[in-house]
Design a protein around this motif. Structure first.
Motif, PDB file in Angstrom:
ATOM      1  N   VAL A 220      -8.431   5.544  -7.051  1.00  0.00           N
ATOM      2  CA  VAL A 220      -7.208   4.862  -7.476  1.00  0.00           C
ATOM      3  C   VAL A 220      -7.392   3.943  -8.684  1.00  0.00           C
ATOM      4  O   VAL A 220      -6.586   3.991  -9.603  1.00  0.00           O
ATOM      5  CB  VAL A 220      -6.484   4.292  -6.520  1.00  0.00           C
ATOM      6  CG1 VAL A 220      -5.409   3.343  -6.746  1.00  0.00           C
ATOM      7  CG2 VAL A 220      -6.239   5.142  -5.336  1.00  0.00           C
ATOM      8  N   PHE A 221      -8.375   3.127  -8.734  1.00  0.00           N
ATOM      9  CA  PHE A 221      -8.890   2.352  -9.898  1.00  0.00           C
ATOM     10  C   PHE A 221      -8.990   3.126 -11.100  1.00  0.00           C
ATOM     11  O   PHE A 221      -8.281   2.741 -12.267  1.00  0.00           O
ATOM     12  CB  PHE A 221      -9.912   1.474  -9.524  1.00  0.00           C
ATOM     13  CG  PHE A 221     -10.611   0.530 -10.683  1.00  0.00           C
ATOM     14  CD1 PHE A 221      -9.888  -0.640 -10.601  1.00  0.00           C
ATOM     15  CD2 PHE A 221     -11.349   1.026 -11.693  1.00  0.00           C
ATOM     16  CE1 PHE A 221     -10.076  -1.627 -11.798  1.00  0.00           C
ATOM     17  CE2 PHE A 221     -11.701   0.147 -12.678  1.00  0.00           C
ATOM     18  CZ  PHE A 221     -11.065  -1.540 -12.615  1.00  0.00           C
ATOM     19  N   SER A 222      -9.705   4.140 -11.062  1.00  0.00           N
ATOM     20  CA  SER A 222     -10.097   4.992 -12.342  1.00  0.00           C
ATOM     21  C   SER A 222      -8.864   5.785 -12.671  1.00  0.00           C
ATOM     22  O   SER A 222      -8.235   5.991 -13.866  1.00  0.00           O
ATOM     23  CB  SER A 222     -10.853   6.268 -11.957  1.00  0.00           C
ATOM     24  OG  SER A 222     -12.291   5.192 -11.806  1.00  0.00           O
ATOM     25  N   LYS A 223      -7.740   5.703 -11.752  1.00  0.00           N
ATOM     26  CA  LYS A 223      -6.488   6.544 -11.953  1.00  0.00           C
ATOM     27  C   LYS A 223      -5.618   5.894 -12.897  1.00  0.00           C
ATOM     28  O   LYS A 223      -4.891   6.093 -13.821  1.00  0.00           O
ATOM     29  CB  LYS A 223      -5.898   7.117 -10.554  1.00  0.00           C
ATOM     30  CG  LYS A 223      -4.517   8.090 -10.894  1.00  0.00           C
ATOM     31  CD  LYS A 223      -4.007   8.389  -9.529  1.00  0.00           C
ATOM     32  CE  LYS A 223      -2.625   9.145  -9.720  1.00  0.00           C
ATOM     33  NZ  LYS A 223      -2.311   9.442  -8.447  1.00  0.00           N
ATOM     34  N   VAL A 224      -5.327   4.460 -12.401  1.00  0.00           N
ATOM     35  CA  VAL A 224      -4.460   3.376 -12.917  1.00  0.00           C
ATOM     36  C   VAL A 224      -4.609   3.008 -14.231  1.00  0.00           C
ATOM     37  O   VAL A 224      -3.925   2.585 -15.111  1.00  0.00           O
ATOM     38  CB  VAL A 224      -3.976   2.786 -11.910  1.00  0.00           C
ATOM     39  CG1 VAL A 224      -3.435   3.001 -10.588  1.00  0.00           C
ATOM     40  CG2 VAL A 224      -5.173   1.517 -11.661  1.00  0.00           C
TER      41      VAL A 224
ATOM     42  N   LYS B 191      -0.733  -3.539  -8.974  1.00  0.00           N
ATOM     43  CA  LYS B 191       0.558  -3.110  -8.011  1.00  0.00           C
ATOM     44  C   LYS B 191       0.661  -1.800  -7.908  1.00  0.00           C
ATOM     45  O   LYS B 191       0.927  -1.156  -6.811  1.00  0.00           O
ATOM     46  CB  LYS B 191       1.826  -3.932  -8.416  1.00  0.00           C
ATOM     47  CG  LYS B 191       1.876  -5.483  -8.297  1.00  0.00           C
ATOM     48  CD  LYS B 191       3.233  -6.062  -8.360  1.00  0.00           C
ATOM     49  CE  LYS B 191       3.554  -5.893  -9.664  1.00  0.00           C
ATOM     50  NZ  LYS B 191       5.010  -6.525 -10.007  1.00  0.00           N
ATOM     51  N   VAL B 192       0.454  -0.925  -9.014  1.00  0.00           N
ATOM     52  CA  VAL B 192       0.607   0.398  -8.707  1.00  0.00           C
ATOM     53  C   VAL B 192      -0.439   1.116  -7.853  1.00  0.00           C
ATOM     54  O   VAL B 192      -0.304   1.671  -7.111  1.00  0.00           O
ATOM     55  CB  VAL B 192       0.720   1.066 -10.358  1.00  0.00           C
ATOM     56  CG1 VAL B 192       0.516   2.595 -10.415  1.00  0.00           C
ATOM     57  CG2 VAL B 192       1.747   0.753 -11.266  1.00  0.00           C
ATOM     58  N   ALA B 193      -1.529   0.456  -8.360  1.00  0.00           N
ATOM     59  CA  ALA B 193      -2.759   1.011  -7.527  1.00  0.00           C
ATOM     60  C   ALA B 193      -2.681   0.522  -5.930  1.00  0.00           C
ATOM     61  O   ALA B 193      -2.860   1.289  -4.958  1.00  0.00           O
ATOM     62  CB  ALA B 193      -4.167   0.136  -7.992  1.00  0.00           C
ATOM     63  N   LEU B 194      -2.138  -0.448  -5.485  1.00  0.00           N
ATOM     64  CA  LEU B 194      -1.673  -0.928  -4.208  1.00  0.00           C
ATOM     65  C   LEU B 194      -0.685  -0.031  -3.478  1.00  0.00           C
ATOM     66  O   LEU B 194      -0.859   0.400  -2.454  1.00  0.00           O
ATOM     67  CB  LEU B 194      -1.410  -2.575  -3.904  1.00  0.00           C
ATOM     68  CG  LEU B 194      -2.295  -3.516  -4.386  1.00  0.00           C
ATOM     69  CD1 LEU B 194      -1.596  -4.879  -4.350  1.00  0.00           C
ATOM     70  CD2 LEU B 194      -3.667  -3.231  -3.554  1.00  0.00           C
TER      71      LEU B 194
ATOM     72  N   GLU C 273       4.263  -0.395   0.985  1.00  0.00           N
ATOM     73  CA  GLU C 273       3.738  -1.222  -0.256  1.00  0.00           C
ATOM     74  C   GLU C 273       3.998  -2.852   0.227  1.00  0.00           C
ATOM     75  O   GLU C 273       2.999  -3.695   0.081  1.00  0.00           O
ATOM     76  CB  GLU C 273       4.544  -1.188  -1.581  1.00  0.00           C
ATOM     77  CG  GLU C 273       4.078   0.168  -2.264  1.00  0.00           C
ATOM     78  CD  GLU C 273       5.079   0.386  -3.612  1.00  0.00           C
ATOM     79  OE1 GLU C 273       5.892  -0.819  -3.712  1.00  0.00           O
ATOM     80  OE2 GLU C 273       4.841   1.031  -4.147  1.00  0.00           O
ATOM     81  N   ALA C 274       4.960  -3.128   1.241  1.00  0.00           N
ATOM     82  CA  ALA C 274       5.306  -4.507   1.637  1.00  0.00           C
ATOM     83  C   ALA C 274       3.990  -4.835   2.688  1.00  0.00           C
ATOM     84  O   ALA C 274       3.752  -5.877   2.645  1.00  0.00           O
ATOM     85  CB  ALA C 274       6.568  -4.471   2.468  1.00  0.00           C
ATOM     86  N   GLU C 275       3.616  -3.931   3.466  1.00  0.00           N
ATOM     87  CA  GLU C 275       2.889  -4.117   4.507  1.00  0.00           C
ATOM     88  C   GLU C 275       1.112  -4.438   3.798  1.00  0.00           C
ATOM     89  O   GLU C 275       0.540  -5.320   4.031  1.00  0.00           O
ATOM     90  CB  GLU C 275       2.705  -2.855   5.397  1.00  0.00           C
ATOM     91  CG  GLU C 275       3.589  -2.663   6.076  1.00  0.00           C
ATOM     92  CD  GLU C 275       3.880  -3.882   7.308  1.00  0.00           C
ATOM     93  OE1 GLU C 275       3.011  -4.567   7.591  1.00  0.00           O
ATOM     94  OE2 GLU C 275       4.779  -4.116   7.616  1.00  0.00           O
TER      95      GLU C 275
END
Length: 265
Positions: free
Chosen positions: A140-144, A158-161, A178-180
């Motif tokens: 996910v880090f490499s993606k965003v 935030k997008v990665a989360l 996302e809220a959780e």
């Protein structure tokens, strides 16, 4: 005939110039009258205007500059009604900055490296080993992040989360997930591990117990377990002339060098 004609032309030109001067003077007087009337109107509207001294242009520009700097430092804008709102740092952004500067004295807190991103997900419980693993976090880090960058900004964070939230809470909608995840991170700080302690084991204790040493290793330590230094490592040659292990070593020198003061010759 020619002299009379020239005289009439001269008088005509002089009369024309006089009339132009009179018209200019009339227009100037009219403008002054209008200005006086405007001043009277302004004075009637603002009776104390004449008592207040006018400030120079430099003071006006100084006031505008100080106002701009104050609004920028307070995080406000000078736009219009309702636009001067102070910028508040949320708990999520505060946690982002804490993890972003962890272990890096040159970090500004505006972006985060992949190492700190993995630590955040681990310390805050985002990684559960089932739905979200360390591999998922790295992907996910490499993606965003941007291709030419090695860090992510807060918006990319935030997008990665959001990506991890949909993996972690599959039974919930995107916003609820996302809220959780945000609740898991808000208000958290990096966990600093303590000093690693050596585990006591029979093997280690036997290797460090000098009373159980044998052979040449035993000669390197005294009875208290303290090292002898060079005497325990190197064979020193005894040049005193005494046999090794002689009990009365040094007694002859004491007898020979014994003082004879007070004795008769």
């Amino acid at each position: 005939m020619g002299a009379a004609e020239s005289t009439r032309r001269t008088q005509k030109s002089s009369n024309t110039s006089i009339s132009q001067k009179d018209s200019n003077s009339y227009s100037t007087m009219g403008d002054q009258k209008d200005n006086i009337d405007d001043f009277k109107v302004q004075t009637a509207k603002h009776p104390n205007m004449s008592a207040v001294p006018l400030r120079p242009h430099s003071e006006h520009s100084k006031d505008r500059t100080s106002k701009r700097l104050s609004t920028e430092s307070n995080g406000t804008s000078d736009g219009g009604m309702g636009s001067s709102t102070p910028v508040e740092i949320t708990a999520l952004e505060e946690s982002f900055r804490r993890f972003a500067i962890h272990g890096d004295t040159r970090a500004t807190g505006k972006d985060m490296h992949g190492k700190n991103w993995s630590k955040l997900c681990k310390d805050c419980g985002v990684i559960d080993g089932k739905n979200v693993t360390l591999t998922d976090v790295d992907i996910v880090f490499s993606k965003v992040k941007k291709k030419s960058c090695r860090t992510i900004t807060f918006e990319e964070f935030k997008v990665a989360l959001g990506e991890l939230a949909r993996k972690k809470y599959k039974e919930k909608t995107g916003e609820d997930a996302e809220a959780e995840v945000f609740k898991l991170i808000e208000g958290k700080a990096p966990v600093i591990a303590g000093v690693t302690r050596a585990v006591a084991s029979p093997t280690v204790s036997r290797l460090t117990d000098t009373t159980k040493f044998t052979g040449s290793h035993k000669e390197r330590f005294d009875q208290t377990g303290r090292g002898k230094g060079k005497a325990g490592r190197v064979d020193l040659v005894d040049t005193s002339g005494y046999v090794s292990g002689y009990k009365h070593r040094g007694t002859y020198e004491k007898k020979v060098n014994k003082p004879t003061d007070g004795r008769p010759m």
